[in-house]
Structures are given as C-alpha cells and as structure tokens.
Write a protein that holds these residues in place. Structure first.
Motif, PDB file in Angstrom:
ATOM      1  N   PHE A  68       0.836  -1.205   0.000  1.00 19.00           N
ATOM      2  CA  PHE A  68       0.000   0.000   0.000  1.00 19.00           C
ATOM      3  C   PHE A  68       0.866   1.249   0.000  1.00 19.00           C
ATOM      4  CE2 PHE A  68      -2.604   3.339   1.764  1.00 19.00           C
ATOM      5  CZ  PHE A  68      -3.863   3.099   1.236  1.00 19.00           C
ATOM      6  N   VAL A  69       1.873   1.268   0.903  1.00 18.66           N
ATOM      7  CA  VAL A  69       2.729   2.444   1.015  1.00 18.66           C
ATOM      8  C   VAL A  69       3.554   2.636  -0.258  1.00 18.66           C
ATOM      9  CG1 VAL A  69       4.651   3.461   2.289  1.00 18.66           C
ATOM     10  CG2 VAL A  69       2.839   2.277   3.536  1.00 18.66           C
ATOM     11  N   THR A  70       4.099   1.530  -0.785  1.00 20.98           N
ATOM     12  CA  THR A  70       4.933   1.624  -1.982  1.00 20.98           C
ATOM     13  C   THR A  70       4.160   2.139  -3.175  1.00 20.98           C
ATOM     14  OG1 THR A  70       6.376  -0.173  -1.241  1.00 20.98           O
ATOM     15  CG2 THR A  70       6.360   0.312  -3.604  1.00 20.98           C
ATOM     16  N   TRP A  71       2.980   1.587  -3.400  1.00 22.55           N
ATOM     17  CA  TRP A  71       2.251   1.929  -4.626  1.00 22.55           C
ATOM     18  C   TRP A  71       1.416   3.189  -4.500  1.00 22.55           C
ATOM     19  CZ3 TRP A  71       4.596   0.198  -8.442  1.00 22.55           C
ATOM     20  CH2 TRP A  71       5.265  -1.031  -8.353  1.00 22.55           C
ATOM     21  N   LEU A  72       1.442   3.804  -3.315  1.00 26.61           N
ATOM     22  CA  LEU A  72       0.938   5.174  -3.226  1.00 26.61           C
ATOM     23  C   LEU A  72       1.761   6.104  -4.106  1.00 26.61           C
ATOM     24  CD1 LEU A  72       0.072   5.997   0.507  1.00 26.61           C
ATOM     25  CD2 LEU A  72      -1.465   6.077  -1.461  1.00 26.61           C
ATOM     26  N   ASN A  73       3.035   5.715  -4.338  1.00 26.63           N
ATOM     27  CA  ASN A  73       3.914   6.561  -5.151  1.00 26.63           C
ATOM     28  C   ASN A  73       3.347   6.788  -6.545  1.00 26.63           C
ATOM     29  OD1 ASN A  73       5.751   6.746  -3.072  1.00 26.63           O
ATOM     30  ND2 ASN A  73       7.076   5.124  -3.837  1.00 26.63           N
ATOM     31  N   GLY A  74       2.655   5.784  -7.076  1.00 29.16           N
ATOM     32  CA  GLY A  74       2.085   5.933  -8.413  1.00 29.16           C
ATOM     33  C   GLY A  74       1.087   7.066  -8.495  1.00 29.16           C
ATOM     34  N   ALA A  75       0.329   7.261  -7.424  1.00 28.75           N
ATOM     35  CA  ALA A  75      -0.600   8.388  -7.374  1.00 28.75           C
ATOM     36  C   ALA A  75       0.103   9.665  -6.928  1.00 28.75           C
ATOM     37  CB  ALA A  75      -1.750   8.065  -6.418  1.00 28.75           C
ATOM     38  N   LEU A  76       1.100   9.502  -6.056  1.00 26.06           N
ATOM     39  CA  LEU A  76       1.781  10.661  -5.495  1.00 26.06           C
ATOM     40  C   LEU A  76       2.627  11.394  -6.534  1.00 26.06           C
ATOM     41  CD1 LEU A  76       2.088  12.008  -2.686  1.00 26.06           C
ATOM     42  CD2 LEU A  76       4.162  10.624  -2.373  1.00 26.06           C
ATOM     43  N   ILE A  77       3.234  10.659  -7.464  1.00 31.66           N
ATOM     44  CA  ILE A  77       4.143  11.283  -8.431  1.00 31.66           C
ATOM     45  C   ILE A  77       3.442  12.310  -9.322  1.00 31.66           C
ATOM     46  CG2 ILE A  77       5.511  10.800 -10.521  1.00 31.66           C
ATOM     47  CD1 ILE A  77       6.618   8.342  -8.988  1.00 31.66           C
ATOM     48  N   PRO A  78       2.344  11.962 -10.030  1.00 30.94           N
ATOM     49  CA  PRO A  78       1.682  13.009 -10.818  1.00 30.94           C
ATOM     50  C   PRO A  78       1.070  14.105  -9.944  1.00 30.94           C
ATOM     51  CG  PRO A  78       0.395  10.975 -10.870  1.00 30.94           C
ATOM     52  CD  PRO A  78       1.719  10.643 -10.246  1.00 30.94           C
ATOM     53  N   PHE A  79       0.677  13.744  -8.712  1.00 30.03           N
ATOM     54  CA  PHE A  79       0.111  14.740  -7.796  1.00 30.03           C
ATOM     55  C   PHE A  79       1.173  15.764  -7.404  1.00 30.03           C
ATOM     56  CE2 PHE A  79      -1.068  16.256  -3.540  1.00 30.03           C
ATOM     57  CZ  PHE A  79      -2.379  16.662  -3.764  1.00 30.03           C
ATOM     58  N   LEU A  80       2.364  15.274  -7.001  1.00 32.68           N
ATOM     59  CA  LEU A  80       3.440  16.201  -6.627  1.00 32.68           C
ATOM     60  C   LEU A  80       3.977  16.943  -7.836  1.00 32.68           C
ATOM     61  CD1 LEU A  80       5.514  14.258  -3.916  1.00 32.68           C
ATOM     62  CD2 LEU A  80       3.724  15.961  -3.609  1.00 32.68           C
ATOM     63  N   GLN A  81       3.930  16.308  -8.994  1.00 33.65           N
ATOM     64  CA  GLN A  81       4.336  17.018 -10.204  1.00 33.65           C
ATOM     65  C   GLN A  81       3.473  18.261 -10.401  1.00 33.65           C
ATOM     66  OE1 GLN A  81       3.733  15.054 -14.014  1.00 33.65           O
ATOM     67  NE2 GLN A  81       5.550  16.024 -14.878  1.00 33.65           N
ATOM     68  N   THR A  82       2.195  18.131 -10.058  1.00 35.49           N
ATOM     69  CA  THR A  82       1.271  19.248 -10.201  1.00 35.49           C
ATOM     70  C   THR A  82       1.480  20.299  -9.108  1.00 35.49           C
ATOM     71  OG1 THR A  82      -0.421  17.884 -11.272  1.00 35.49           O
ATOM     72  CG2 THR A  82      -1.163  19.919 -10.223  1.00 35.49           C
ATOM     73  N   ILE A  83       1.467  19.882  -7.821  1.00 37.64           N
ATOM     74  CA  ILE A  83       1.470  20.884  -6.746  1.00 37.64           C
ATOM     75  C   ILE A  83       2.851  21.516  -6.556  1.00 37.64           C
ATOM     76  CG2 ILE A  83      -0.423  19.736  -5.543  1.00 37.64           C
ATOM     77  CD1 ILE A  83       1.631  18.854  -3.412  1.00 37.64           C
ATOM     78  N   CYS A  84       3.921  20.817  -6.933  1.00 45.86           N
ATOM     79  CA  CYS A  84       5.264  21.391  -6.818  1.00 45.86           C
ATOM     80  C   CYS A  84       5.797  21.876  -8.157  1.00 45.86           C
ATOM     81  CB  CYS A  84       6.231  20.373  -6.209  1.00 45.86           C
ATOM     82  SG  CYS A  84       5.844  19.896  -4.515  1.00 45.86           S
ATOM     83  N   GLU A  85       4.981  21.751  -9.204  1.00 43.82           N
ATOM     84  CA  GLU A  85       5.316  22.229 -10.550  1.00 43.82           C
ATOM     85  C   GLU A  85       6.671  21.661 -11.012  1.00 43.82           C
ATOM     86  OE1 GLU A  85       3.553  26.443 -11.237  1.00 43.82           O
ATOM     87  OE2 GLU A  85       4.313  26.451  -9.175  1.00 43.82           O
ATOM     88  N   LEU A  86       6.702  20.344 -11.178  1.00 47.71           N
ATOM     89  CA  LEU A  86       7.936  19.618 -11.477  1.00 47.71           C
ATOM     90  C   LEU A  86       7.985  19.162 -12.926  1.00 47.71           C
ATOM     91  CD1 LEU A  86       7.832  17.255  -8.351  1.00 47.71           C
ATOM     92  CD2 LEU A  86       9.004  19.463  -8.509  1.00 47.71           C
ATOM     93  N   SER A  87       9.208  18.970 -13.428  1.00 51.07           N
ATOM     94  CA  SER A  87       9.398  18.292 -14.710  1.00 51.07           C
ATOM     95  C   SER A  87       9.243  16.791 -14.483  1.00 51.07           C
ATOM     96  CB  SER A  87      10.796  18.584 -15.259  1.00 51.07           C
ATOM     97  OG  SER A  87      11.785  17.966 -14.440  1.00 51.07           O
ATOM     98  N   ALA A  88       9.207  15.994 -15.557  1.00 50.25           N
ATOM     99  CA  ALA A  88       9.103  14.537 -15.430  1.00 50.25           C
ATOM    100  C   ALA A  88      10.301  13.978 -14.669  1.00 50.25           C
ATOM    101  CB  ALA A  88       8.991  13.889 -16.811  1.00 50.25           C
ATOM    102  N   PHE A  89      11.493  14.503 -14.950  1.00 52.60           N
ATOM    103  CA  PHE A  89      12.694  14.042 -14.247  1.00 52.60           C
ATOM    104  C   PHE A  89      12.575  14.312 -12.747  1.00 52.60           C
ATOM    105  CE2 PHE A  89      16.842  15.115 -12.397  1.00 52.60           C
ATOM    106  CZ  PHE A  89      17.520  13.919 -12.592  1.00 52.60           C
ATOM    107  N   GLU A  90      12.169  15.530 -12.395  1.00 48.00           N
ATOM    108  CA  GLU A  90      12.038  15.882 -10.980  1.00 48.00           C
ATOM    109  C   GLU A  90      10.965  15.033 -10.302  1.00 48.00           C
ATOM    110  OE1 GLU A  90      13.248  20.622 -11.027  1.00 48.00           O
ATOM    111  OE2 GLU A  90      11.253  19.997 -11.698  1.00 48.00           O
ATOM    112  N   ALA A  91       9.858  14.798 -11.011  1.00 51.61           N
ATOM    113  CA  ALA A  91       8.783  14.006 -10.435  1.00 51.61           C
ATOM    114  C   ALA A  91       9.246  12.589 -10.109  1.00 51.61           C
ATOM    115  CB  ALA A  91       7.586  13.961 -11.397  1.00 51.61           C
TER     116      ALA A  91
END
Length: 442
Positions: free
Chosen positions: A30-53
């Motif tokens: 559960f904790v590990t695969w939260l990353n799949g949702a967290l990555i595009p979410f943080l890309q949005t709220i922290c305004e990241l490139s794909a590399f940074e995400a």
C-alpha cells in the motif's frame, strides 16, 4: 500430485505466520504503490518536470541501497520480529514528515519523507522476504512469495483509489491547462488547497503504523533456522564473503533491473497518461491498472508453480513478455483505446490509450520476477542468508536510478520512446533465468 500436496501441507503448517507476514506485505504494498498516485500529484502541486517528479521514486528506493546492510545488521541482533516492529515505526515516522511537507509545499521535505518511509520498508523487506522463503521447502518458495505478492499488489490496486478518494475528492480544475489559465494568486491558492489534502491521510497512516509496530512486538512469529551449509562452519559473514556466490550477486543485479521496470510500469504510467491528454485526477489512478495485471500474474504463478513449471521457467517467460510488451508500448497509439475498451471497460474501468494499456500489461510480465529471483538467489546460502537478503534488497535501488533516467529521456524526447531503457533490463533478467542462477562459481 505429490508437489501439490507438499504445497498445501506447507501452507497449512505455516498458516498463522503467513497471515502475519501477509499483513506486512499488504502494508508495504500500500505504502509503496501510493507513489504511483503521489508522483503526478506532486508534479502538479510542486510544478515539477518529469525528471524531478521521478525523484519521488528515487528518494524512496535509494533508501534500500543506503540502509539495507545496516538494517540486516540490526536484524541479526534483534531477530526478525523486532526488526519488523522497528520497520513499521520508521514508516509511521516518515508519514509524519509528510505533514510539514504538505503545509510548506517544499519538494525537498517530500523527498526526506520518502527516504524515511523507504528506510522503514527496507527493514521490513529485509526481514520478511527471507522469512517467507525459509517457512517451507526451496521448490515451493516462489508459491509462498506469490501469495505475499497477491496481497502486496492487491494493496497496489487499492492504494491509488484510496488516494483519489481521500486526497482528490471534491477538488476540480487541476489539469495543467486549467491551472495555467488561472492568475498567479489563484493558482497558488489552488495548489495550497491541493497540498493540504495530504495532511489527514498521512496522519492516519502514521497512527496506524505506530499501533502496528507495538502489535508486532507481541505477534506469535516463530524464529527461523537459517542453518549452516557444509563448509561454512566458523566462517565470518562479510560483504566480501557474499561475493563468492555468483547466483546471489547476479540475482541482486536482476532485481535492480526488475524493480526499476516495476516502478516505471507502476509509477510512471501516470506521466504517460498525462502525455496522452489525461488530467491529473485520472492519471493518478493508472497505477491500479498495472497492479491489476500484476495480481493476475501472481495468480498465474500460484497456479502453475511448481505443478506445471519451475521457478526459473516462469522467470524466463516473464523476461520474454517484458521485451514484447515494451516494444508494444513504444509503438502503441496514444489516442486509440480499442484494447482497454475490449477488456478493462468490461470491469467498469475507464478506457485508456493502447500505449498506456501495454504499460499496464508490463505488470503481468513483472509479476513473477520477484518470487522467482529470491529463492534462486538465496539457494544454499545457509548462514549467509540474512546478509545475502540485504544484498538482494540493495538491488531495489533500481527503483531509484532507472525511473529518473526514464524521466530524463521523457523530458528531452518522447515518453513512449523512453521505454527503450526497458529492453536491456529484461535482457539481463533473461540471462539470469537461462544461466545466471545456475552459476556456483565465477
């Protein structure tokens, strides 16, 4: 029939320990695969490139490399059960760090939180995987790991959905185009609102982790005997000593490539979805698609190993499918949804472009890699098992290195073409299935 009876007997004899360890596999899945949702979410709220995400995955998985050997040393002193309790406590601590990260929207604090959580999972993985391997015979080890994998990847199906319900519920207007259309002040307010949605779920995760850490101290888990293989009497267990086992060292490299591809297939699928025009909310749940196919892969493994095929044959098939599906990802359409319309939509799931569908299918190809590599790599290690497990856990660093590499190529070129990095990864896994696991000397 004899082999089937052996499998059923072993599962029956170790039922309670498997239930307890199964709960752990669900938790760190559960904790590990939260990353799949967290990555595009943080890309949005922290305004990241794909590399940074993809550094979100790196901070999480690099903990396995940095902390694996220290955690193995701790387990040798405390025992498997106390080590698992410590791992759960670290996961709870990492979840707490998400709270100041959310309030500040500082990407560096998010990465620190990921590292702490990853450190907790390092000790859980280092303790629980060899524990499951040693709960029964060598030839049925992959079946036991498959059962654990069903729980782990089942959690991976649930995690992005829970994330969407708890974090994304009631929030609209969060696609890149919609956010860019807002004024600077309105955009900042919207991003702060989104980030604040993380606080309650991660606070709940921290409380649950703390409770489970205390409960683990009193769990009825028997000690396992790692044994001493002939010729190991009086031998000191050192990192140099582990290098004498080619099947172990090559197994760690195979896990490096496997985990890198598992993370790209599970966590980066959302980035390809965004490239295909999906908004953040829809892209955040795409990890569930990959996990569905991983669960199907584990069911397949549980059904056929060792009844119809060996662990190494299953690994061989996985490597071949990985190469095939990778080529189909690279050539698939980002507009046409015919494949998911004919399959996933029957389950009530939204349709996705064909290329994204093939990324999800990599979940099926990846499913048997972990269950097959572990018993093959640990075979005959005896007193080296605990430290050998730590070396295998260090292979999880593939999840820290390959995803940002994919993100770099996606930023500088094409997110589909960037999947080319998967081909050499699956080729090495193919080599390990054919020859590497048989090597008893260099």
């Amino acid at each position: 029939m004899m082999r089937a009876a052996v499998v059923e007997s072993e599962i029956s004899d170790s039922k309670l320990p498997m239930v307890i360890i199964g709960l752990l596999f669900f938790i760190f899945g559960f904790v590990t695969w939260l990353n799949g949702a967290l990555i595009p979410f943080l890309q949005t709220i922290c305004e990241l490139s794909a590399f940074e995400a993809m550094l979100v995955a790196s901070a999480f998985y690099i903990a396995y490399t940095v902390m694996a050997l220290p955690m193995a040393a701790i387990i040798e002193k405390t025992g498997y059960k106390n080590g698992m309790a410590l791992g759960l406590a670290l996961v709870a601590l990492g979840a707490l760090v998400f709270i100041p990260a959310a309030y500040s929207r500082m990407f560096g604090i998010f990465l620190l939180a990921q590292f702490v959580v990853g450190s907790g999972l390092t000790i859980l993985q280092t303790a629980s995987n060899p524990y499951i391997v040693r709960l029964g015979s060598q030839e049925t080890a992959a079946v036991r790991i498959c059962i654990m994998g069903l729980l782990n990847k089942g959690a991976g199906i649930v995690a992005p959905i829970v994330f969407a319900v708890l974090v994304m519920s009631g929030i609209s207007g969060i696609s890149t185009v919609e956010l860019d259309a807002l004024s600077p002040l309105a955009k900042e307010a919207k991003l702060d609102e989104l980030a604040g949605q993380l606080v309650s779920p991660y606070l709940g995760m921290a409380l649950l982790g703390g409770i489970l850490a205390v409960a683990m101290l009193f769990a009825p888990l028997p000690d396992i005997d790692e044994g001493v293989v002939e010729g190991q009497e009086g031998t000191t267990v050192t990192l140099g000593g582990l290098m004498k086992f080619p099947r172990l060292v090559l197994g760690s490299v195979a896990l490096f490539f496997y985990v890198g591809m598992e993370v790209i297939a599970g966590d980066a699928i959302g980035l390809l979805g965004i490239q295909a025009g999906m908004d953040t909310a829809d892209a955040a749940v795409l990890t569930s698609y990959t996990m569905i196919f991983m669960v199907l892969g584990y069911l397949y493994g549980t059904a056929v190993i060792p009844r119809l095929m060996s662990q190494q044959t299953a690994l061989l098939i996985s490597a071949i499918l990985g190469i095939l599906f990778t080529l189909l990802v690279m050539t698939g359409s980002l507009e046409n949804t015919a494949l998911s319309a004919a399959s996933l939509s029957l389950l009530g799931l939204p349709e996705v472009p064909n290329a994204v569908f093939f990324v999800a299918l990599l979940g099926f190809a990846n499913a048997m890699c972990w269950p097959a590599i572990w018993p093959l790599a640990l075979d005959g290690l005896g007193k080296f098992t605990s430290r050998g497990s730590a070396l295998l856990i260090m292979g999880i660093s593939g999840g820290a290195i390959l995803p940002p590499l994919y993100g770099h190529f996606a930023d500088t070129g094409d997110g589909q073409a960037a999947y080319l990095i998967a081909v050499p990864a699956y080729l090495f896994i193919l080599f390990y299935a054919v020859k590497g696991h048989k090597m008893r000397s260099w």
